[in-house]
Enzyme design. Structure first.
Site, PDB file in Angstrom:
ATOM      1  N   GLN A  64     -48.633  47.015  95.119  1.00 16.29           N
ATOM      2  CA  GLN A  64     -47.436  47.397  94.357  1.00 16.29           C
ATOM      3  C   GLN A  64     -46.246  47.595  95.305  1.00 16.29           C
ATOM      4  O   GLN A  64     -46.354  48.281  96.331  1.00 16.29           O
ATOM      5  CB  GLN A  64     -47.722  48.683  93.563  1.00 16.29           C
ATOM      6  CG  GLN A  64     -46.599  49.110  92.636  1.00 16.29           C
ATOM      7  CD  GLN A  64     -46.349  48.148  91.477  1.00 16.29           C
ATOM      8  OE1 GLN A  64     -47.241  47.424  91.034  1.00 16.29           O
ATOM      9  NE2 GLN A  64     -45.132  48.122  90.971  1.00 16.29           N
TER      10      GLN A  64
ATOM     11  N   ASP B 286     -49.886  37.911  92.583  1.00 21.39           N
ATOM     12  CA  ASP B 286     -48.451  38.182  92.527  1.00 21.39           C
ATOM     13  C   ASP B 286     -47.643  36.933  92.887  1.00 21.39           C
ATOM     14  O   ASP B 286     -46.425  36.904  92.689  1.00 21.39           O
ATOM     15  CB  ASP B 286     -48.098  39.257  93.572  1.00 21.39           C
ATOM     16  CG  ASP B 286     -47.664  40.553  92.939  1.00 21.39           C
ATOM     17  OD1 ASP B 286     -47.284  40.541  91.759  1.00 21.39           O
ATOM     18  OD2 ASP B 286     -47.696  41.567  93.647  1.00 21.39           O
TER      19      ASP B 286
ATOM     20  N   LYS C 100     -50.511  48.356  83.985  1.00 21.44           N
ATOM     21  CA  LYS C 100     -51.350  47.221  84.398  1.00 21.44           C
ATOM     22  C   LYS C 100     -52.819  47.547  84.176  1.00 21.44           C
ATOM     23  O   LYS C 100     -53.582  46.719  83.668  1.00 21.44           O
ATOM     24  CB  LYS C 100     -51.089  46.880  85.874  1.00 21.44           C
ATOM     25  CG  LYS C 100     -49.726  46.222  86.099  1.00 21.44           C
ATOM     26  CD  LYS C 100     -49.331  46.132  87.572  1.00 21.44           C
ATOM     27  CE  LYS C 100     -47.899  45.593  87.684  1.00 21.44           C
ATOM     28  NZ  LYS C 100     -47.337  45.633  89.026  1.00 21.44           N
TER      29      LYS C 100
HETATM   30  N1  GUN Z   1     -42.870  46.082  91.738  1.00 18.34           N
HETATM   31  C1  GUN Z   1     -42.121  45.771  90.656  1.00 18.34           C
HETATM   32  N2  GUN Z   1     -42.551  44.629  90.092  1.00 18.34           N
HETATM   33  C2  GUN Z   1     -43.603  44.214  90.828  1.00 18.34           C
HETATM   34  C3  GUN Z   1     -44.472  43.071  90.741  1.00 18.34           C
HETATM   35  O1  GUN Z   1     -44.357  42.195  89.872  1.00 18.34           O
HETATM   36  N3  GUN Z   1     -45.425  42.995  91.707  1.00 18.34           N
HETATM   37  C4  GUN Z   1     -45.538  43.918  92.702  1.00 18.34           C
HETATM   38  N4  GUN Z   1     -46.507  43.744  93.593  1.00 18.34           N
HETATM   39  N5  GUN Z   1     -44.757  44.975  92.797  1.00 18.34           N
HETATM   40  C5  GUN Z   1     -43.790  45.117  91.868  1.00 18.34           C
END
Ligand code: GUN
Length: 295
Positions: free
Chosen positions: A98, A121, A54
């Protein structure tokens, strides 16, 4: 039949170019840079690897990015205070905590503490509710990525029988809401399978578009697929593999080799949905920055 491989990296790269152009225009117009802050708690190797991806993608398209890292000893109160600080910081347009969080933390309470206007998100109840009502503000990135891939592949989603296996908050639930809406890349007839489903194969064999999102390798075997179906594999699991330098390989929910003989098109793992998740997050961050200046 040998399935066409849907190249997620290629679609993701086109989305990156669009976002980079949007970010450049935003900077010119507002003399400001869109910013994402990621909160990463604990030492889960997969989470660390996703967050790196990311960060790199943000840098490539000109989005300012910062990651607040903390070991898993952090208290719920301290984590909520971090989120509240980010809510109050005008430089921060998007906040991403996350997941999964370590067990002693209440993930729902942390997500609920995020300012819904910065919830890139799409997991805050306000944004999840808006999506359910057909008025999306931020939808989760993985479902958006799946939908965008299907559109780019010219899959006719209107009236298509879509079967989603998995009802998670991050994928199955929001993807159902997205594909039910009227409009391009949606308007589908959606069935969701889960651990309570009596005969998953009976459902999946009816699917024109089969989307697997369980996180369990081997969930979808060849006999569960209708010939000519389009298969989207959202699962990413690490399985031990002594032949690989790092000791593991990534695998999806679908028996890729077998499915490739039956399906008309299929996403690989890695290189399918994963890159799309990151690019749609970038789209959401730019959208958050645009909403912030329009208020
Ligand atoms: N963990 C795995 N995929 C994601 C996601 O799209 N967002 C978040 N916040 N955590 C994740």
């Amino acid at each position: 039949m040998t399935a066409r491989i849907i190249d997620g990296k290629q679609v993701a790269s086109a989305v990156h170019d669009e976002v980079a152009a949007g970010v450049a225009e935003f900077k010119k117009k507002h003399d400001a840079v869109p910013g994402l802050t990621v909160v990463l708690i604990g030492d889960d190797p997969a989470s660390h690897s996703y967050v790196k991806g990311k960060e790199r993608a943000c840098e490539k398209v000109g989005i300012r990015t910062e990651t607040i890292r903390h070991d898993s000893s952090i208290t719920q109160k301290a984590l909520i205070e971090i989120v509240e600080g980010l809510n109050a910081d005008p430089q921060v347009n998007g906040i991403l905590v996350q997941l999964p969080l370590p067990d002693h933390l209440d993930g729902d309470a942390v997500i609920h503490a995020i300012d819904p206007m910065k919830d890139v998100d799409g997991l805050h109840p306000e944004n999840a509710g808006l999506l359910m009502l057909g008025q999306p503000r931020f939808a989760p990135a993985t479902p958006l990525g799946v939908q965008r891939m299907l559109v780019e592949q010219n899959v006719d989603m209107k009236g298509a029988k879509v079967v989603i296996v998995g009802r998670s908050k991050l994928v199955g639930m929001p993807l159902t809401a997205l594909l039910l809406q009227k409009g391009v890349g949606a308007n589908s007839t959606v069935t969701v399978c889960h651990t309570g489903t009596k005969d998953i194969g009976a459902e999946t064999r009816r699917a024109d578009v089969l989307i697997a999102a369980t996180g369990y390798p081997g969930t979808i075997t060849t006999d569960m697929i209708k010939p000519g179906a389009v298969i989207i594999d959202v699962g990413v699991s690490r399985v031990d593999d002594a032949t690989r330098k790092r000791g593991y390989r990534l695998t999806g929910d679908v028996d890729f080799e077998g499915a490739s003989e039956v399906a008309s098109a299929i996403t690989p793992v890695p290189g399918g949905v994963g890159p799309m998740t990151i690019s749609m997050l970038l789209v959401n961050v730019l959208h958050a920055a645009e909403l912030a200046v329009s208020n």
